[in-house]
Scaffold this active site. Structure first.
Site, mmCIF file in Angstrom:
data_model
loop_
_atom_site.group_PDB
_atom_site.id
_atom_site.type_symbol
_atom_site.label_atom_id
_atom_site.label_comp_id
_atom_site.label_asym_id
_atom_site.label_seq_id
_atom_site.Cartn_x
_atom_site.Cartn_y
_atom_site.Cartn_z
ATOM 1 N N SER A 98 43.727 18.377 78.625
ATOM 2 C CA SER A 98 45.142 18.074 78.918
ATOM 3 C C SER A 98 45.454 17.976 80.392
ATOM 4 C CB SER A 98 46.038 19.139 78.287
ATOM 5 O OG SER A 98 46.134 18.912 76.905
ATOM 6 N N LYS B 112 46.666 14.623 81.467
ATOM 7 C CA LYS B 112 47.955 14.049 81.073
ATOM 8 C C LYS B 112 48.879 13.663 82.235
ATOM 9 C CE LYS B 112 47.933 16.516 76.624
ATOM 10 N NZ LYS B 112 48.486 17.689 75.889
ATOM 11 N N TYR C 222 43.229 8.056 74.332
ATOM 12 C CA TYR C 222 43.630 9.449 74.617
ATOM 13 C C TYR C 222 42.427 10.385 74.459
ATOM 14 C CZ TYR C 222 45.607 14.081 73.863
ATOM 15 O OH TYR C 222 45.849 15.434 73.931
ATOM 16 N N VAL D 23 42.310 22.724 77.521
ATOM 17 C CA VAL D 23 41.643 23.665 76.609
ATOM 18 C C VAL D 23 40.161 23.849 76.922
ATOM 19 C CG1 VAL D 23 43.198 23.461 74.637
ATOM 20 C CG2 VAL D 23 41.347 21.787 74.909
#
Ligand code: DON
Length: 608
Positions: free
Chosen positions: A75, A78, A200, A270
């Site tokens: 993440s 992002k 993604y 993560v």
């Protein structure tokens, strides 16, 4: 700020290195949390891995522990893809599809805004998938190539996809697929969501290191420019948007406590990475795979909390810089130019010197700093006529400050107060704003000087006005020169008889550097410049001499050579007093030389 014991680190290590090493040692035994397993490949991480990196805005990177161990960015990717979507589609189009509100929910919450159907922000999975769907490109591979190239701009090196993690995520990403099709259902994603989902999964599976995270963070801290490669990864306008959502949403349902305890923009992943941005200061990367219940690295959160507390980094802490933007304020009586002036001019300037002031400014002239300068300027006496703003130590003038500066100058001109700048050539934004103000006719002209001394001389000339003009044009009778003050009739007659008149044309040298120093000169008309060769061989002006002053006095105390040149600025007249003739005349007039030396000393000290 606890610093490691000196014995614990090599004496040559910097205190910053020692501090980061101590921080690493302090939290290396923190074993709370667990490695992520919901993406099977991630469970292979070594829970003991632990790296801390700090990257400065001039490209230096401090590395401690596992700084180069590769892991997938997850993440942390992002914010960067969100920035790319902003670049590709513009803020309005992106805001139409993705909100900027924290959710207080987990990163993988399957929730959209009730009315608009928008994901609440670009850092939860729903918003991130929507952002990825907005990345432009001719094909899926072209869009992927643009995303990978983007991350390489931020990290400053070639990066690669971790195929094993990509496959693991792609094959188990059912929840994200549900989110993708829900986005499709609400028209946030307006085509088949599968390509966006694949992109993604790939962006999350890019391999990075802790060092990369620090440099990526530093790129954002530097307004979008990589501090090592100097390449721009994101336009400055969009950096604010990216950092804003990182501040409010970067740590998901820990975002509120993060802002409360840590207080600077960050993003977690993560795999155990945390990237933190100190705008205008530096970037931080921390990596340790054990996660807390919210999916944030336990050691990463502990390290960032300690950094914030011990280095006083909370972005809401009052910036002290704004309080010191005025380095000094001096009026002309305290800080005159290098110009040698006659006693009369010195007396006149002593009377009116308070009507000209110099403000030496420094650091970043933001709105806050400029507000302080303006308040001081507006509090100046009404009879203040000239203000010199010395920008030599100013790093940058922000746009709001430049606008305020223009308004101040326009208002001052209407009051008969003139401004002059030193070092304006290095402040392009301010120079442009002032130029536009002059072009609009709001200002008649703009006084600017390369050196402070020239600006001071300008103020003096303006204050002296007619007196200086007269000194340039009229010739002072030699007998009235201050260097001959106090001589008795016989001494004065003797000096007038041995003096040799020198009429000078513009730019004519009267003294050359290196020539024998065997005459002292009394200037009675016009203006001369004292020049010396700089390291580059160019002649630099050291001082200006006005009528009524003297120069070359070293000839009376030593048999050396000239240390500088003296050249006429315009038509000028001076009288030369040869040392040999003065020494001969002093044999019968023992007081003569001491009287001359006393007057020369008085002039050089500017004693009126
Ligand atoms: O989509 C996912 O679930 C992962 N690729 C990324 C999640 C993540 O890193 C959450 N951040 N702490």
């Amino acid at each position: 700020m606890r610093v490691a014991s000196a014995a614990a680190a090599a004496p040559s290590a910097s205190p910053v290195e020692r501090y980061l090493s101590a921080l690493h040692a302090r939290f290396a035994s923190l074993d709370d949390g667990a490695v992520a397993t919901y993406i099977p490949e991630l469970s292979k991480a070594d829970p003991s891995w632990f790296g801390i990196c700090l990257a400065t805005l001039d490209g230096h990177v401090y590395e401690v522990g596992d700084a180069r161990v590769p892991f997938t960015i997850q993440s942390v990717s992002k914010p960067f893809v969100y920035g790319l979507a902003l670049e590709d589609r513009g803020k309005a189009a992106v805001l139409e599809r993705i909100g900027v509100e924290p959710t207080g929910e987990a990163f993988n919450e399957i929730s959209l805004e009730r009315d608009s159907g928008r994901p609440r922000n670009p850092l939860i999975n729903a918003g991130a998938i929507a952002a990825t769907s907005l990345v432009a490109g001719r094909s899926l591979e072209d869009r992927w190539a643009r995303i990978l190239a983007l991350f390489e701009l931020y990290s400053g090196r070639q990066l690669a996809l971790d195929e094993a993690v990509y496959r693991s995520e792609r094959d188990t990403g059912h929840r994200n697929r549900a989110i993708g099709h829900m986005l499709r259902n609400f028209g946030i994603v307006r085509e088949d969501p599968e390509p966006a989902l694949d992109l993604y999964f790939r962006q999350c599976s890019i391999d990075v290191t802790c060092r990369d995270l620090a440099l990526m963070a530093a790129t954002l801290a530097a307004g979008g420019v990589n501090p090592v490669t100097r390449e721009r990864a994101l336009s400055a306008d969009n950096v604010d948007e990216v950092l804003s959502v990182m501040t409010t949403c970067g740590m998901y349902d820990y975002a509120g406590e993060w802002l409360y305890r840590v207080g600077f923009p960050a993003k977690s992943g993560v795999s155990g990475g945390i990237l933190a941005v100190l705008p205008g200061q530096f970037g931080v990367g921390v990596f340790s795979p054990r996660l807390d219940a919210r999916g944030n690295s336990v050691r990463g959160v502990a390290v960032c909390s300690a950094l914030s507390d011990e280095l006083e980094l909370h972005t809401l802490r009052a910036p002290r810089a704004a309080l010191s933007v005025v380095r000094a304020r001096l009026d002309l009586r305290a800080s005159g130019s290098e110009r040698a002036r006659s006693e009369g001019e010195r007396e006149a300037l002593a009377r009116v010197g308070h009507q000209a002031v110099v403000y030496q400014l420094q650091g970043d002239l933001t709105f806050t700093g400029m507000e302080r300068v303006v308040r001081q300027l507006l509090a100046e006496r009404d009879d203040l006529r000239f203000v010199v703003l010395d920008l030599e130590r100013v790093h940058e003038v922000a746009a709001p400050a430049a606008k305020i500066m223009c308004e101040i100058l326009v208002g001052a001109a209407q009051q008969g107060r003139a401004y002059a700048f030193v070092g304006l050539s290095r402040q392009a934004r301010l120079a442009r704003a002032l130029g536009e103000t002059v072009a609009e006719g709001a200002l008649s002209h703009l006084a600017q000087f390369a050196e402070l001394d020239a600006a001071l001389e300008w103020c003096e000339s303006e204050l002296l006005g007619k007196r200086e003009a007269a000194a340039d044009a009229d010739e002072l009778p030699l007998a009235e020169h201050e260097t001959l003050r106090g001589l008795d009739r016989d001494e004065l007659r003797c000096v007038l008889a041995l003096a040799q008149r020198r009429e000078l044309a513009p730019r004519q040298f009267v003294v050359r550097e290196g020539a024998p120093a065997d005459e002292v000169f009394l200037l009675v008309r016009g203006r001369l410049s004292v020049l010396a060769a700089g390291p580059d061989g160019q002649q630099r002006r050291l001082a200006t001499l006005s009528a009524g002053t003297c120069f070359g006095e070293s000839a009376l105390v030593e048999h050396g050579t000239r240390s500088a040149c003296v050249r006429a600025d315009g038509p000028a007249v001076c009288w030369a007093l040869p040392r040999s003739a003065l020494e001969a005349a002093s044999v019968e007039r023992p007081r003569l030389m001491s009287a001359l030396l006393a007057n020369l000393l008085r002039s050089s000290l500017g004693v009126v």
